[in-house]
Design an enzyme around this catalytic site. Structure first.
Site, PDB file in Angstrom:
ATOM      1  N   ARG A 256      48.899  37.594  50.429  1.00 28.29           N
ATOM      2  CA  ARG A 256      47.828  38.339  50.504  1.00 28.29           C
ATOM      3  C   ARG A 256      46.822  38.082  50.452  1.00 28.29           C
ATOM      4  NH1 ARG A 256      47.992  41.691  54.379  1.00 28.29           N
ATOM      5  NH2 ARG A 256      46.328  43.862  54.539  1.00 28.29           N
ATOM      6  N   ARG A 287      38.202  49.372  48.375  1.00 27.15           N
ATOM      7  CA  ARG A 287      37.540  49.635  46.521  1.00 27.15           C
ATOM      8  C   ARG A 287      36.319  49.701  47.464  1.00 27.15           C
ATOM      9  NH1 ARG A 287      41.489  46.915  42.005  1.00 27.15           N
ATOM     10  NH2 ARG A 287      42.332  45.935  42.910  1.00 27.15           N
ATOM     11  N   GLU A 310      35.685  45.782  49.307  1.00 23.77           N
ATOM     12  CA  GLU A 310      36.813  45.338  49.025  1.00 23.77           C
ATOM     13  C   GLU A 310      37.912  45.389  49.845  1.00 23.77           C
ATOM     14  OE1 GLU A 310      39.324  44.353  45.186  1.00 23.77           O
ATOM     15  OE2 GLU A 310      41.301  45.188  46.500  1.00 23.77           O
ATOM     16  N   TYR A 357      51.808  37.607  40.147  1.00 24.66           N
ATOM     17  CA  TYR A 357      50.990  38.030  39.590  1.00 24.66           C
ATOM     18  C   TYR A 357      51.049  38.005  37.665  1.00 24.66           C
ATOM     19  CZ  TYR A 357      47.066  41.121  38.746  1.00 24.66           C
ATOM     20  OH  TYR A 357      46.203  41.692  38.042  1.00 24.66           O
ATOM     21  N   ASP A 359      48.654  38.742  34.905  1.00 23.39           N
ATOM     22  CA  ASP A 359      47.014  39.595  33.745  1.00 23.39           C
ATOM     23  C   ASP A 359      47.147  38.192  33.238  1.00 23.39           C
ATOM     24  OD1 ASP A 359      46.684  41.718  35.135  1.00 23.39           O
ATOM     25  OD2 ASP A 359      47.730  42.680  33.911  1.00 23.39           O
TER      26      ASP A 359
HETATM   27  C1  LIG Z   1      42.042  40.818  42.593  1.00 26.77           C
HETATM   28  C2  LIG Z   1      42.118  40.147  41.335  1.00 26.77           C
HETATM   29  C3  LIG Z   1      42.294  41.041  40.379  1.00 26.77           C
HETATM   30  C4  LIG Z   1      42.489  40.932  38.967  1.00 26.77           C
HETATM   31  N1  LIG Z   1      42.032  41.522  37.864  1.00 26.77           N
HETATM   32  C5  LIG Z   1      42.862  41.351  37.136  1.00 26.77           C
HETATM   33  C6  LIG Z   1      42.207  42.374  36.176  1.00 26.77           C
HETATM   34  O1  LIG Z   1      41.329  43.060  36.258  1.00 26.77           O
HETATM   35  N2  LIG Z   1      42.153  41.935  34.284  1.00 26.77           N
HETATM   36  C7  LIG Z   1      43.749  40.966  34.513  1.00 26.77           C
HETATM   37  O2  LIG Z   1      44.304  40.659  33.310  1.00 26.77           O
HETATM   38  N3  LIG Z   1      44.351  39.567  35.318  1.00 26.77           N
HETATM   39  C8  LIG Z   1      44.037  40.090  36.349  1.00 26.77           C
HETATM   40  N4  LIG Z   1      43.657  39.353  37.543  1.00 26.77           N
HETATM   41  C9  LIG Z   1      44.783  38.168  36.958  1.00 26.77           C
HETATM   42  C10 LIG Z   1      43.820  37.215  36.843  1.00 26.77           C
HETATM   43  O3  LIG Z   1      42.687  36.133  38.060  1.00 26.77           O
HETATM   44  C11 LIG Z   1      44.991  35.553  36.755  1.00 26.77           C
HETATM   45  O4  LIG Z   1      45.779  36.561  35.527  1.00 26.77           O
HETATM   46  C12 LIG Z   1      43.715  34.397  36.212  1.00 26.77           C
HETATM   47  O5  LIG Z   1      43.204  34.420  37.228  1.00 26.77           O
HETATM   48  C13 LIG Z   1      45.244  33.218  36.895  1.00 26.77           C
HETATM   49  O6  LIG Z   1      45.003  31.785  36.242  1.00 26.77           O
HETATM   50  P1  LIG Z   1      45.541  30.703  36.761  1.00 26.77           P
HETATM   51  O7  LIG Z   1      44.648  29.977  35.623  1.00 26.77           O
HETATM   52  O8  LIG Z   1      46.594  30.708  36.900  1.00 26.77           O
HETATM   53  O9  LIG Z   1      44.959  30.497  38.349  1.00 26.77           O
HETATM   54  P2  LIG Z   1      43.606  30.658  38.865  1.00 26.77           P
HETATM   55  O10 LIG Z   1      42.466  31.811  38.224  1.00 26.77           O
HETATM   56  O11 LIG Z   1      43.405  30.940  40.262  1.00 26.77           O
HETATM   57  O12 LIG Z   1      42.973  28.863  38.852  1.00 26.77           O
HETATM   58  C14 LIG Z   1      43.526  28.206  39.298  1.00 26.77           C
HETATM   59  C15 LIG Z   1      42.756  26.592  39.343  1.00 26.77           C
HETATM   60  O13 LIG Z   1      43.265  25.544  40.387  1.00 26.77           O
HETATM   61  C16 LIG Z   1      42.226  25.447  41.028  1.00 26.77           C
HETATM   62  N5  LIG Z   1      43.374  24.555  42.388  1.00 26.77           N
HETATM   63  C17 LIG Z   1      44.503  25.232  42.951  1.00 26.77           C
HETATM   64  N6  LIG Z   1      44.748  23.312  43.912  1.00 26.77           N
HETATM   65  C18 LIG Z   1      43.683  22.537  43.491  1.00 26.77           C
HETATM   66  C19 LIG Z   1      43.774  21.119  43.795  1.00 26.77           C
HETATM   67  N7  LIG Z   1      44.973  21.090  44.716  1.00 26.77           N
HETATM   68  N8  LIG Z   1      43.022  20.644  43.110  1.00 26.77           N
HETATM   69  C20 LIG Z   1      42.107  20.908  42.024  1.00 26.77           C
HETATM   70  N9  LIG Z   1      42.969  22.279  42.063  1.00 26.77           N
HETATM   71  C21 LIG Z   1      43.391  22.862  42.567  1.00 26.77           C
HETATM   72  C22 LIG Z   1      41.848  26.962  41.979  1.00 26.77           C
HETATM   73  O14 LIG Z   1      40.849  26.083  42.255  1.00 26.77           O
HETATM   74  C23 LIG Z   1      41.771  27.743  40.972  1.00 26.77           C
HETATM   75  O15 LIG Z   1      40.204  27.223  39.226  1.00 26.77           O
HETATM   76  C24 LIG Z   1      43.235  39.924  38.944  1.00 26.77           C
HETATM   77  C25 LIG Z   1      44.280  39.147  40.634  1.00 26.77           C
HETATM   78  C26 LIG Z   1      43.125  39.528  41.070  1.00 26.77           C
HETATM   79  C27 LIG Z   1      44.032  38.268  42.161  1.00 26.77           C
END
Ligand SMILES: Cc1cc2nc3c(=O)[nH]c(=O)nc-3n(C[C@H](O)[C@H](O)[C@H](O)COP(=O)(O)OP(=O)(O)OC[C@H]3O[C@@H](n4cnc5c(N)ncnc54)[C@H](O)[C@@H]3O)c2cc1C
Length: 381
Positions: A256, A287, A310, A357, A359
């Site tokens: 989603r 929101r 949002e 998902y 945090d």
């Molecule tokens: C709407 C929303 C609100 C949220 N609010 C909270 C909150 O209030 N508190 C909290 O603790 N957590 C929150 N979260 C969760 C938080 O966003 C995540 O825990 C965190 O972003 C996860 O980090 P990540 O590195 O796994 O992924 P991401 O932050 O998504 O990073 C992945 C990165 O990989 C890159 N990438 C992907 N494919 C490729 C490719 N082929 N080549 C090069 N780069 C690539 C992407 O561009 C991205 O920059 C929220 C999430 C959402 C969706």
């Protein structure tokens, strides 16, 4: 760019990738290349100043840092100070504002009562009996069996429809294991001992983590077309979508998505809080965020404020936000995980890699765990 120069390549600069890259450089003292598709580091936690108001905001939705994990807290504190922000969520229904999650104040306001904590459970039990639901079969029935008709219709039904784009009767009831409900006036959204917003925003954390002579960051670079040229001895830590890594050969994992619309209101305080939910189905957004409230240490002295609507939308493949972890998607995920296991030099993780998902604190904890494995296998070689 010479891909042969690195023993470690990290794909993605969100918390998962950035923490691992930082550890490899600072703890293993190895060179690491970070490949990031976007034009900035930080993944979905990216924050920036709004050009017109100068207000710092989170581009991909309000992010509140909160944790009960001492290891994560001790780690993250090395990169930032946190302000004293404590998260609270409110919801607007029929032009009145209520506390979320539903607490004694929500119930008393909604029913125009003055129930005491020891009376509210019996009151709700009587509401629930009226629904006639003994054994719920879907999200709607489960919510009715926990709250009764009136509270469900007001606070859950319309919001859930907007959030998932589905009638709640078609949503599996497993999504609603526990409806946060409080029989007191506690307004905190999180109970973790440590919470707040980084004083200088999230992007400053990522810049500090990645600012190391052994780390090279390549922005605006997609890893997928480069993969075939990477030597087999190079360890790859990939935090992008796992299905894309294999060209969707097992099918596409469903998500989603969200869209955000920024606007400026000509008042210093528009809604009195950082996040306001809108429960009614007829109001198209879920929101409104007003980011200056995330920094109570910096009062908004201007006569304008940034507000962000949002919207919950179907995923068109560009911005996956919430995984739809139903049976069929989890079966597909299992197949991709078997594909990943056929590579000795590949680790897949983070929210996109694990299709889960997390945090931020959970992401950091996973990254630190993954780094321990990397370190052990490095020492073993
Ligand atoms: C709407 C929303 C609100 C949220 N609010 C909270 C909150 O209030 N508190 C909290 O603790 N957590 C929150 N979260 C969760 C938080 O966003 C995540 O825990 C965190 O972003 C996860 O980090 P990540 O590195 O796994 O992924 P991401 O932050 O998504 O990073 C992945 C990165 O990989 C890159 N990438 C992907 N494919 C490729 C490719 N082929 N080549 C090069 N780069 C690539 C992407 O561009 C991205 O920059 C929220 C999430 C959402 C969706």
């Amino acid at each position: 760019m010479n891909l042969n120069e690195y023993n470690y390549i990290v794909v993605g600069s969100g918390f998962f990738g950035a923490v691992i890259a930082e550890r490899i450089a600072n703890d293993l003292h190895e060179r690491v290349l970070v490949i990031e598709k976007r034009n900035h580091p930080g993944g979905n936690c990216y924050s920036l100043d709004h050009p017109e108001t100068g207000i710092h905001y989170h581009q991909f939705g309000t992010h509140i840092f909160h944790t009960s994990n001492p290891q994560v807290w001790n780690y993250i504190k090395r990169f930032t100070e946190f302000n004293g922000y404590h998260h609270q969520v409110l919801t607007t229904y029929k032009d009145r504002v209520y506390q979320m999650p539903i607490n004694l104040e929500t119930i008393n306001n909604f029913y125009d009562l003055n129930l005491k904590p020891f009376e509210v459970k019996d009151f709700l039990a009587a509401e629930i009996i009226k629904t006639g639901i003994v054994e719920p079969h879907n999200f709607e029935e489960k919510a009715l069996s926990l709250l009764g008709q009136a509270l469900y219709e007001a606070f859950i039904k319309g919001y859930t429809k907007k959030q998932w784009g589905l009638n709640p009767t078609l949503i599996p009831m497993e999504i609603l294991n526990r409806l946060p409900f409080r029989d007191n006036y506690d307004e905190s959204y999180y109970f973790d001992p440590w919470q707040g917003i980084p004083q200088n925003g999230y992007t400053a954390i990522f810049k500090k983590m990645l600012n190391h002579e052994l780390i090279n960051v390549l922005l605006e670079t997609d890893f997928i077309p480069l993969w075939k040229d990477i030597p087999k001895e190079t360890k790859i830590i990939y935090s992008g979508p796992v299905d894309r890594l294999f060209d969707y050969k097992r099918g596409k994992l469903k998500w989603r998505s969200l869209s955000f619309v920024n606007g400026v209101e000509e008042v210093s305080d528009f809604q009195g809080t950082a996040v306001m939910n809108f429960a009614e189905e007829q109001i198209p957004y879920t929101r409104i965020h007003e980011p200056w409230h995330l920094h109570p240490e910096k009062e908004n002295l201007q006569s304008k404020t940034l507000v962000i609507e949002e919207y919950s939308i179907a995923d068109d493949g560009t911005n996956p936000y919430y995984p739809i972890r139903d049976e069929s998607n989890l079966e597909t995920l299992d197949k991709y995980q078997l594909d990943v296991a056929t590579f000795d030099n590949l680790i897949v993780g983070g929210r996109l890699g694990d299709y889960k998902y997390y945090d931020m604190d959970q992401t950091i904890a996973k990254a630190l765990e993954t780094y321990s494995l990397i370190k052990n296998s490095h020492i073993g070689t």
